[in-house]
Design a protein around this motif. Structure first.
Motif, PDB file in Angstrom:
ATOM      1  N   VAL A  23      -1.762   8.212  -6.660  1.00 22.93           N
ATOM      2  CA  VAL A  23      -1.126   9.529  -6.704  1.00 22.93           C
ATOM      3  C   VAL A  23      -2.144  10.569  -6.262  1.00 22.93           C
ATOM      4  CG1 VAL A  23      -0.157  11.332  -8.181  1.00 22.93           C
ATOM      5  CG2 VAL A  23       0.547   8.978  -8.509  1.00 22.93           C
ATOM      6  N   VAL A  24      -1.704  11.483  -5.403  1.00 22.37           N
ATOM      7  CA  VAL A  24      -2.542  12.611  -4.990  1.00 22.37           C
ATOM      8  C   VAL A  24      -1.837  13.900  -5.402  1.00 22.37           C
ATOM      9  CG1 VAL A  24      -3.722  13.772  -3.108  1.00 22.37           C
ATOM     10  CG2 VAL A  24      -3.405  11.290  -3.018  1.00 22.37           C
ATOM     11  N   TRP A  28       1.024   4.317 -11.166  1.00 17.10           N
ATOM     12  CA  TRP A  28       1.343   5.656 -11.654  1.00 17.10           C
ATOM     13  C   TRP A  28       2.840   5.895 -11.516  1.00 17.10           C
ATOM     14  CZ3 TRP A  28      -1.845   8.908 -14.152  1.00 17.10           C
ATOM     15  CH2 TRP A  28      -3.224   8.655 -14.058  1.00 17.10           C
ATOM     16  N   ARG A  29       3.391   6.621 -12.478  1.00 22.93           N
ATOM     17  CA  ARG A  29       4.803   6.983 -12.433  1.00 22.93           C
ATOM     18  C   ARG A  29       4.924   8.491 -12.554  1.00 22.93           C
ATOM     19  NH1 ARG A  29       7.467   2.215 -12.827  1.00 22.93           N
ATOM     20  NH2 ARG A  29       6.284   0.505 -13.788  1.00 22.93           N
ATOM     21  N   ARG A  84       0.850  -1.180   0.000  1.00 30.51           N
ATOM     22  CA  ARG A  84       0.000   0.000   0.000  1.00 30.51           C
ATOM     23  C   ARG A  84       0.887   1.232   0.000  1.00 30.51           C
ATOM     24  NH1 ARG A  84      -3.103  -0.441   4.744  1.00 30.51           N
ATOM     25  NH2 ARG A  84      -4.654   0.961   3.890  1.00 30.51           N
ATOM     26  N   GLU A  85       1.124   1.741  -1.224  1.00 33.38           N
ATOM     27  CA  GLU A  85       2.045   2.854  -1.418  1.00 33.38           C
ATOM     28  C   GLU A  85       1.361   3.946  -2.221  1.00 33.38           C
ATOM     29  OE1 GLU A  85       5.365   1.117  -3.366  1.00 33.38           O
ATOM     30  OE2 GLU A  85       6.116   0.097  -1.575  1.00 33.38           O
ATOM     31  N   ALA A  86       1.717   5.186  -1.920  1.00 38.39           N
ATOM     32  CA  ALA A  86       1.124   6.333  -2.605  1.00 38.39           C
ATOM     33  C   ALA A  86       2.188   7.396  -2.834  1.00 38.39           C
ATOM     34  CB  ALA A  86      -0.029   6.917  -1.792  1.00 38.39           C
ATOM     35  N   ILE A  87       1.952   8.215  -3.849  1.00 34.70           N
ATOM     36  CA  ILE A  87       2.765   9.407  -4.115  1.00 34.70           C
ATOM     37  C   ILE A  87       1.893  10.619  -3.829  1.00 34.70           C
ATOM     38  CG2 ILE A  87       3.969  10.755  -5.875  1.00 34.70           C
ATOM     39  CD1 ILE A  87       4.408   8.083  -7.388  1.00 34.70           C
TER      40      ILE A  87
END
Length: 604
Positions: free
Chosen positions: A402-403, A386-387, A206-209
């Motif tokens: 991504v936020v 997403w990159r 569970r990872e986010a940018i």
């Protein structure tokens, strides 16, 4: 009571065994405390328990007794919200137990305004079983249970309503309690209720940018990290809170107006939720440099002061929320003469935006990877993650979520329809040993004045649309002084020395409402423009894992915490922390939706 409420009809605690989230809807006003205790006593409990309780406004007149020997009742009583309508989100056990109080006129009316996926419903009988059961069907998750305490003569109507809405009744017609399970044999709803963005239960994935490390980005980072997400926080500056979030102080307060408009309800929800988040940070020994004397708003005219006093009485707002003020009363509490009456927010005030950002990041530090001095020039989705790329087209980071919390640049990265945002230059001024030295609290109106201590007062701010100039102007200082002198007339009676100034840029939309939520898939919407000409927000195709929190204008302090909680709830498939109508008012897709409805968009 716990056994009779939960063990039999809802098969708890077995049904939440090792679940990430379990959501329980209650209209009886009696389920939360025993359910919370059951959760605490179970070693195999779900990771997060959401209880959504729907009640009338007068229910807030009866908090649990602080003298109750039960420690959970005491904790709930201490967190009890002030008596205003809307959705109040209370968090316990480090945020793992969440009580969402939906307060308004009528259970059915208030329940229909929410948006959530429920695992269980505990209901008091209502006058319209058919309408209520249709609402339950819109919210029910797979296998959701319903339990209704009703007399036997009401059972036939309830059974018919439940079965026609996709529920299978499990109890006999003679039972004192009617129990059912959601098991539709046909399609009973147009839209699926909220689901998590990433349904994986493996917390390691569970990872986010988060792009942007101002008030919005730091708040989002904090709320995701609190749910176990690992966050890569990216900002073009050397450290967080460098743009408008770096101002020496900012004011926070709700809006009170003649009607309870969407803007008034939004700012009320944001204001109350922000107070809770700040209190939690302060309880963790973070100094947010928050003022404690309240905030005074000066009316634009005597007529406005009278109209707002009437509105405050009509809405029966409690005195700890807002109080009308005559000119004499306002001058007395402000410590300086004011030009007109207005209204006083006892819980409003001033706070350091940078201190709020620092506290949020410190609390989440173990789950954050910071990439400062890094500018994102584009983002791309490969069908899985997403990159984010820099100016040399090198990959900065990748994640399923991504936020975009980077103000003016968010619309560009997301490719939003219609260039929806504009920049507003704001210059503020710091006065040294002025006629405002006796000011006891922040005062707002035509401008604002915030006592900083040591004979310093912060005033401002100019509002220069589409002006990119970063230089400080003497004309801007004169404008700030003139604005504040219109509220606090003694400022114009003596020479005033400006010790310092600062320029920052706000991001606003054409409708002056922020962009908060999941982005639409605009390409897919264009390809299906004809079908979507009568669409509602839930009809729009959405970009998987792409969210925004930006265009807060001058209200970043009021909106940032609630925006972050809404986005985290969207990502996790949790109950929304505000009514769906309010969430749709700040939806980043609202301008696209309007264009589709008006036939302004054809095929790409």
């Amino acid at each position: 009571m716990t056994d009779s409420l939960f063990l039999a009809p809802h098969e708890l605690p077995a049904r939440w065994l090792h679940r990430r989230v379990f959501t329980f809807v209650d209209t009886t006003s009696s389920a939360f405390l025993p359910l919370w205790q059951l959760w605490r006593d179970d070693d195999a409990r779900c990771d997060r328990l959401h209880v959504v309780a729907i009640a009338p406004l007068d229910a807030l007149d009866h908090p649990p007794s602080i003298d109750d020997a039960a420690p959970l009742a005491v904790e709930l009583a201490r967190a009890w919200p002030m008596r205003v309508p809307g959705v109040h989100r209370l968090e316990f056990d480090e945020g793992r137990v969440v009580l969402t109080l939906a307060i308004g006129d009528g259970v059915q009316a208030m329940l229909s305004k929410l948006w959530l996926r429920a695992d269980a419903f505990q209901l008091a009988p209502s006058d319209d079983p058919s309408k209520l059961c249709k609402t339950l069907a819109r919210f029910a998750g797979d296998g959701a249970t319903v339990c209704i305490d009703s007399s036997a003569d009401l059972h036939p109507a309830w059974r018919r309503a439940l079965e026609s809405s996709g529920f299978e009744c499990l109890s006999a017609a003679t039972d004192a309690r009617l129990v059912a399970r959601f098991a539709p044999r046909w399609r009973v709803r147009r839209h699926e209720p909220p689901l998590p963005c990433d349904p994986s239960t493996n917390t390691n994935t569970r990872e986010a940018i988060v792009i942007g490390a101002g008030l919005a980005g730091c708040a989002v980072t904090s709320r995701l990290a609190a749910r176990g997400w690992r966050v890569t926080l990216i900002d073009r500056h050397a450290s967080p809170a460098r743009d408008a979030s770096g101002n020496p102080a900012g004011v926070f307060h709700p809006i009170v107006w003649r009607d309870d408009s969407v803007a008034a309800r939004l700012t009320r929800a944001g204001f109350l939720y922000a107070l809770r988040r700040w209190h939690a940070l302060e309880a963790s020994h973070h100094d947010l440099h928050r003022s404690g004397a309240g905030l005074l708003q000066i009316a634009d005219s005597p007529g406005d002061a009278d109209a707002l006093a009437a509105a405050i009485a009509r809405f029966a707002y409690p005195s700890d929320y807002v109080q009308p003020m005559t000119r004499a009363d306002a001058s007395r509490i402000a410590g300086v003469e004011v030009a007109r009456g207005g209204w006083f927010f006892p819980r409003g005030g001033a706070i350091s935006p940078a201190a709020v950002c620092a506290a949020q990041l410190a609390d989440a530090s173990l789950r954050i990877t910071s990439r400062m001095r890094t500018e994102v020039t584009r983002i791309a989705h490969d069908g899985r993650v997403w990159r984010a790329f820099d100016a040399s087209d090198s990959e900065i980071a990748s994640a399923p979520v991504v936020v975009l919390a980077n103000a003016h640049d968010a619309a560009r990265l997301a490719g939003l329809y219609g260039e929806p945002t504009r920049g507003v230059r704001g210059q503020l001024s710091v006065l040294d040993r002025s006629a405002l030295d006796a000011l006891r609290m922040p005062v707002i109106g035509e401008g604002y004045a915030v006592p900083l201590g040591a004979h310093e007062t912060l005033i401002g701010a100019t509002y220069d649309i589409d002006d990119p100039d970063r230089e400080i102007r003497e004309a801007g200082h004169r404008e700030n002084i003139a604005r504040v002198a219109g509220m606090l007339p003694h400022l114009s009676l003596a020479p005033t020395h400006v010790r310092a100034g600062r320029v920052a840029f706000r991001c606003v939309t054409s409708d002056r409402v922020p962009m908060i939520g999941q982005f639409a898939d605009e390409r897919a919407a264009r390809q299906d423009a004809h079908r979507l000409s009568g669409a509602w927000p839930l009809d729009l195709p959405r970009m998987p894992g792409l969210y925004g929190a930006f265009a807060f204008g001058s209200r970043g302090l009021v909106w940032a915490a609630l925006a972050a909680e809404l986005i985290a709830s969207l990502v996790e498939g949790e109950p929304w922390p505000i009514e769906r109508e309010l969430a749709e008012a700040i939806d980043p897709a609202r301008l696209l939706l309007k264009a589709l409805r008006h036939g302004e968009i054809g095929l790409a």
